[in-house]
Design a protein around this motif. Structure first.
Motif, PDB file in Angstrom:
ATOM      1  N   UNK A   1       0.821  -1.210   0.000  1.00 40.80           N
ATOM      2  CA  UNK A   1       0.000   0.000   0.000  1.00 40.80           C
ATOM      3  C   UNK A   1       0.858   1.265   0.000  1.00 40.80           C
ATOM      4  N   UNK A   2       1.999   1.209   0.669  1.00 43.17           N
ATOM      5  CA  UNK A   2       2.865   2.383   0.765  1.00 43.17           C
ATOM      6  C   UNK A   2       3.485   2.784  -0.576  1.00 43.17           C
ATOM      7  N   UNK A   3       3.721   1.834  -1.458  1.00 45.44           N
ATOM      8  CA  UNK A   3       4.364   2.181  -2.727  1.00 45.44           C
ATOM      9  C   UNK A   3       3.405   2.188  -3.912  1.00 45.44           C
ATOM     10  N   UNK A   4       2.205   1.642  -3.749  1.00 49.84           N
ATOM     11  CA  UNK A   4       1.275   1.508  -4.872  1.00 49.84           C
ATOM     12  C   UNK A   4       0.887   2.857  -5.466  1.00 49.84           C
TER      13      UNK A   4
ATOM     14  N   UNK B   1      14.216  -3.232   2.221  1.00 45.24           N
ATOM     15  CA  UNK B   1      14.251  -2.447   3.452  1.00 45.24           C
ATOM     16  C   UNK B   1      12.838  -2.172   3.969  1.00 45.24           C
ATOM     17  N   UNK B   2      11.929  -1.783   3.072  1.00 45.76           N
ATOM     18  CA  UNK B   2      10.558  -1.503   3.473  1.00 45.76           C
ATOM     19  C   UNK B   2       9.880  -2.765   4.001  1.00 45.76           C
ATOM     20  N   UNK B   3      10.104  -3.879   3.341  1.00 51.49           N
ATOM     21  CA  UNK B   3       9.530  -5.154   3.793  1.00 51.49           C
ATOM     22  C   UNK B   3      10.079  -5.523   5.169  1.00 51.49           C
ATOM     23  N   UNK B   4      11.378  -5.416   5.337  1.00 56.94           N
ATOM     24  CA  UNK B   4      12.016  -5.759   6.606  1.00 56.94           C
ATOM     25  C   UNK B   4      11.499  -4.880   7.739  1.00 56.94           C
ATOM     26  N   UNK B   5      11.454  -3.577   7.495  1.00 55.26           N
ATOM     27  CA  UNK B   5      10.971  -2.663   8.532  1.00 55.26           C
ATOM     28  C   UNK B   5       9.526  -2.968   8.919  1.00 55.26           C
ATOM     29  N   UNK B   6       8.695  -3.237   7.921  1.00 57.97           N
ATOM     30  CA  UNK B   6       7.282  -3.538   8.182  1.00 57.97           C
ATOM     31  C   UNK B   6       7.136  -4.803   9.014  1.00 57.97           C
TER      32      UNK B   6
END
Length: 80
Positions: free
Chosen positions: A56-59, A70-75
């Motif tokens: 949702x954050x990048x769509x 990085x975004x996946x890991x942080x989430x």
């Protein structure tokens, strides 16, 4: 279960295995398959497209946007 015969080592698998975080990445992939491998496509979409999640954050409609590691890991550190 991960196959150990030589046919199991595809070019994609070898690329992951030999990357900087290869062992950790493969462990994560195996764990994910064991946990979610029985879900159908619709349930997987529900899980991966949750409100506030990486997708949702990048769509952006009509664009092919990258979801970074990085975004996946942080989430996933946040939701665990």
């Amino acid at each position: 279960m991960l196959r150990t015969d030589e046919q199991a080592f595809t070019p994609s698998l070898m690329k992951i295995w030999t990357s900087e975080y290869g062992v950790a990445a493969l462990e994560c992939i195996i764990e994910t398959l064991e946990k979610y491998g029985d879900l159908d496509a619709f349930r997987l979409v529900d899980k991966t497209h949750q409100k506030g999640g990486p997708w949702e954050r990048v769509y952006k409609p009509g664009q092919n946007c990258e979801i970074t590691d990085e975004l996946i890991t942080l989430y996933h550190k946040y939701v665990q």
